[in-house]
Scaffold this motif. Structure first.
Motif, PDB file in Angstrom:
ATOM      1  N   SER A   1      42.210  47.714  44.971  1.00 33.62           N
ATOM      2  CA  SER A   1      43.186  47.085  44.084  1.00 33.62           C
ATOM      3  C   SER A   1      43.345  45.596  44.365  1.00 33.62           C
ATOM      4  O   SER A   1      43.907  44.860  43.550  1.00 33.62           O
ATOM      5  CB  SER A   1      44.554  47.759  44.227  1.00 33.62           C
ATOM      6  OG  SER A   1      45.113  47.482  45.507  1.00 33.62           O
ATOM      7  N   GLU A   2      42.872  45.155  45.533  1.00 36.19           N
ATOM      8  CA  GLU A   2      42.992  43.753  45.948  1.00 36.19           C
ATOM      9  C   GLU A   2      44.447  43.289  45.941  1.00 36.19           C
ATOM     10  O   GLU A   2      44.752  42.112  45.708  1.00 36.19           O
ATOM     11  CB  GLU A   2      42.135  42.854  45.037  1.00 36.19           C
ATOM     12  CG  GLU A   2      40.651  43.187  45.103  1.00 36.19           C
ATOM     13  CD  GLU A   2      39.798  42.329  44.187  1.00 36.19           C
ATOM     14  OE1 GLU A   2      40.384  41.498  43.439  1.00 36.19           O
ATOM     15  OE2 GLU A   2      38.567  42.478  44.199  1.00 36.19           O
TER      16      GLU A   2
ATOM     17  N   ARG B   1      43.455  45.812  37.066  1.00 36.07           N
ATOM     18  CA  ARG B   1      43.283  44.772  38.092  1.00 36.07           C
ATOM     19  C   ARG B   1      42.732  43.485  37.482  1.00 36.07           C
ATOM     20  O   ARG B   1      43.158  42.382  37.864  1.00 36.07           O
ATOM     21  CB  ARG B   1      42.335  45.280  39.186  1.00 36.07           C
ATOM     22  CG  ARG B   1      42.036  44.266  40.277  1.00 36.07           C
ATOM     23  CD  ARG B   1      41.084  44.830  41.323  1.00 36.07           C
ATOM     24  NE  ARG B   1      39.855  45.329  40.724  1.00 36.07           N
ATOM     25  CZ  ARG B   1      38.840  44.554  40.346  1.00 36.07           C
ATOM     26  NH1 ARG B   1      38.909  43.234  40.498  1.00 36.07           N
ATOM     27  NH2 ARG B   1      37.749  45.094  39.815  1.00 36.07           N
TER      28      ARG B   1
ATOM     29  N   CYS C   1      46.784  43.849  43.842  1.00 39.86           N
ATOM     30  CA  CYS C   1      47.213  43.341  42.534  1.00 39.86           C
ATOM     31  C   CYS C   1      48.481  43.968  41.989  1.00 39.86           C
ATOM     32  O   CYS C   1      49.261  43.315  41.294  1.00 39.86           O
ATOM     33  CB  CYS C   1      46.106  43.563  41.499  1.00 39.86           C
ATOM     34  SG  CYS C   1      45.835  45.325  41.073  1.00 39.86           S
ATOM     35  N   CYS C   2      48.709  45.240  42.326  1.00 40.27           N
ATOM     36  CA  CYS C   2      49.574  46.027  41.462  1.00 40.27           C
ATOM     37  C   CYS C   2      50.635  46.832  42.201  1.00 40.27           C
ATOM     38  O   CYS C   2      50.615  46.945  43.421  1.00 40.27           O
ATOM     39  CB  CYS C   2      48.704  46.966  40.622  1.00 40.27           C
ATOM     40  SG  CYS C   2      47.467  46.081  39.636  1.00 40.27           S
TER      41      CYS C   2
ATOM     42  N   ARG D   1      41.751  51.795  36.226  1.00 39.16           N
ATOM     43  CA  ARG D   1      42.442  50.979  37.221  1.00 39.16           C
ATOM     44  C   ARG D   1      41.806  49.596  37.351  1.00 39.16           C
ATOM     45  O   ARG D   1      42.495  48.586  37.522  1.00 39.16           O
ATOM     46  CB  ARG D   1      42.463  51.708  38.566  1.00 39.16           C
ATOM     47  CG  ARG D   1      43.334  52.954  38.550  1.00 39.16           C
ATOM     48  CD  ARG D   1      43.481  53.523  39.944  1.00 39.16           C
ATOM     49  NE  ARG D   1      42.277  54.162  40.427  1.00 39.16           N
ATOM     50  CZ  ARG D   1      42.044  55.482  40.386  1.00 39.16           C
ATOM     51  NH1 ARG D   1      42.941  56.292  39.852  1.00 39.16           N
ATOM     52  NH2 ARG D   1      40.933  55.986  40.880  1.00 39.16           N
ATOM     53  N   ASP D   2      40.474  49.539  37.268  1.00 44.36           N
ATOM     54  CA  ASP D   2      39.798  48.241  37.341  1.00 44.36           C
ATOM     55  C   ASP D   2      40.192  47.352  36.165  1.00 44.36           C
ATOM     56  O   ASP D   2      40.314  46.130  36.312  1.00 44.36           O
ATOM     57  CB  ASP D   2      38.280  48.437  37.360  1.00 44.36           C
ATOM     58  CG  ASP D   2      37.771  48.929  38.699  1.00 44.36           C
ATOM     59  OD1 ASP D   2      38.521  48.810  39.692  1.00 44.36           O
ATOM     60  OD2 ASP D   2      36.639  49.446  38.759  1.00 44.36           O
TER      61      ASP D   2
END
Length: 305
Positions: A243-244, A220, A246-247, A216-217
């Motif tokens: 996730s910030e 991202r 992002c997605c 996941r990173d």
């Protein structure tokens, strides 16, 4: 509610352990980890339309069960696990909480029966059930050929879908295999998701990572085009801080049982049809009344479906 990374790490520790002989402790797999060359042949994936509702509905309204004879059922003793958030875990006061715990309480209310909920270590649940220390295990146990050897199950009350996630700018509700041609897709190496990806999306470029967090990173950071994995863990990541923002999901969900399991059910001791039928009736009624939906939305604001 505790979310990532605690949730996802704990989740994939369970779903990726495939040793039935190693003790009944880790017998119950949510997503079997397997190699691509061991997978049976399945038809090419059919792109599913976006889920019409943000919650699962695995009950057939045409097969409405009748209320079973409960004259011999005075109580149900539920057992669950101590540390598997957000499904079941102990709060700061040591009391059981979580999705499965709340579902057990709804079942008790629907059946108008006295229930207890006791917490145990995951590795002690099956022995305790078979020694009559409890009547039912509600701890996100997968229904499969191995678990059926030692327990009976209710109908599945949820399934764990596989999902693609991508950057929000490229997310689409429909994702066809040809759209993934040449695309880099992060996946956990050796997992059922990697096997499925290699078998069904042959033109994609899988990029294997040791853990789901690492996969996941990579998405991202923009190192890959997509991440493919457990839809529930991905939903928490998408909605969490890691996730910030992002997605988002793209395409799917995918439910092929030979890769991702038959679903999750409540376990009872072999032959205990009285409790099993009562639980099936209650689960259907909770779904029919919308109470299961309300519970699901409370725990899963970003639907994995």
């Amino acid at each position: 509610m505790r979310v990532l990374p605690i949730f996802s790490t704990r989740y994939h520790q369970k779903v990726c352990r495939a040793s039935f002989a190693s003790v009944l402790a880790w017998l119950l797999l949510a997503v079997p980890s397997t190699r691509a060359d061991a997978q049976p042949h399945v038809a090419p994936p059919k792109e599913m339309a976006p889920a019409p509702s943000p919650y699962p509905g695995f009950w057939d309204p045409k097969r409405r069960p009748e209320r079973p004879d409960m004259s011999r059922l005075s109580q149900i003793r539920f057992m669950t696990e101590t540390d598997y958030p957000p499904f079941n875990y102990a709060n700061q006061d040591g009391h059981p909480v979580g999705f499965n715990v709340d579902l057990a309480r709804l079942i008790c209310d629907e059946l108008k029966i006295t229930c207890t909920i006791q917490m145990r270590r995951f590795d002690t649940l099956v022995p305790a059930l078979n020694e009559n220390r409890g009547d039912a295990v509600i701890a996100s146990l997968a229904v499969n050929g191995e678990t059926r050897k030692v327990m009976d199950f209710t109908d599945p009350y949820y399934r764990v879908p596989a999902r693609f996630a991508t950057l929000k700018a490229t997310a689409t509700p429909v994702l066809k295999p040809e759209q993934l041609e040449g695309k880099k897709i992060a996946v956990v190496g050796g997992s059922a998701h990697e096997a499925y990806l290699k078998t069904l999306f042959t033109e994609a470029q899988p990029v294997a990572y040791l853990t789901a967090d690492a996969a996941r990173d990579a998405l991202r950071r923009g190192e890959v085009d997509y991440a493919f994995g457990d839809g529930i863990a991905l939903s928490f990541w998408i909605n969490g801080t890691d996730s910030e923002g992002c997605c988002a999901f793209a395409g799917g969900p995918f439910f092929e049982s030979k890769y991702f399991g038959e679903g999750v059910g409540i376990a009872v001791k072999k032959g205990n049809d009285t409790v099993r039928q009562a639980l099936n009736y209650a689960l259907f009624r909770l779904w029919e009344k919308g109470r299961f939906t309300d519970l699901w939305l409370r725990y899963f604001p970003v639907s994995p479906f």
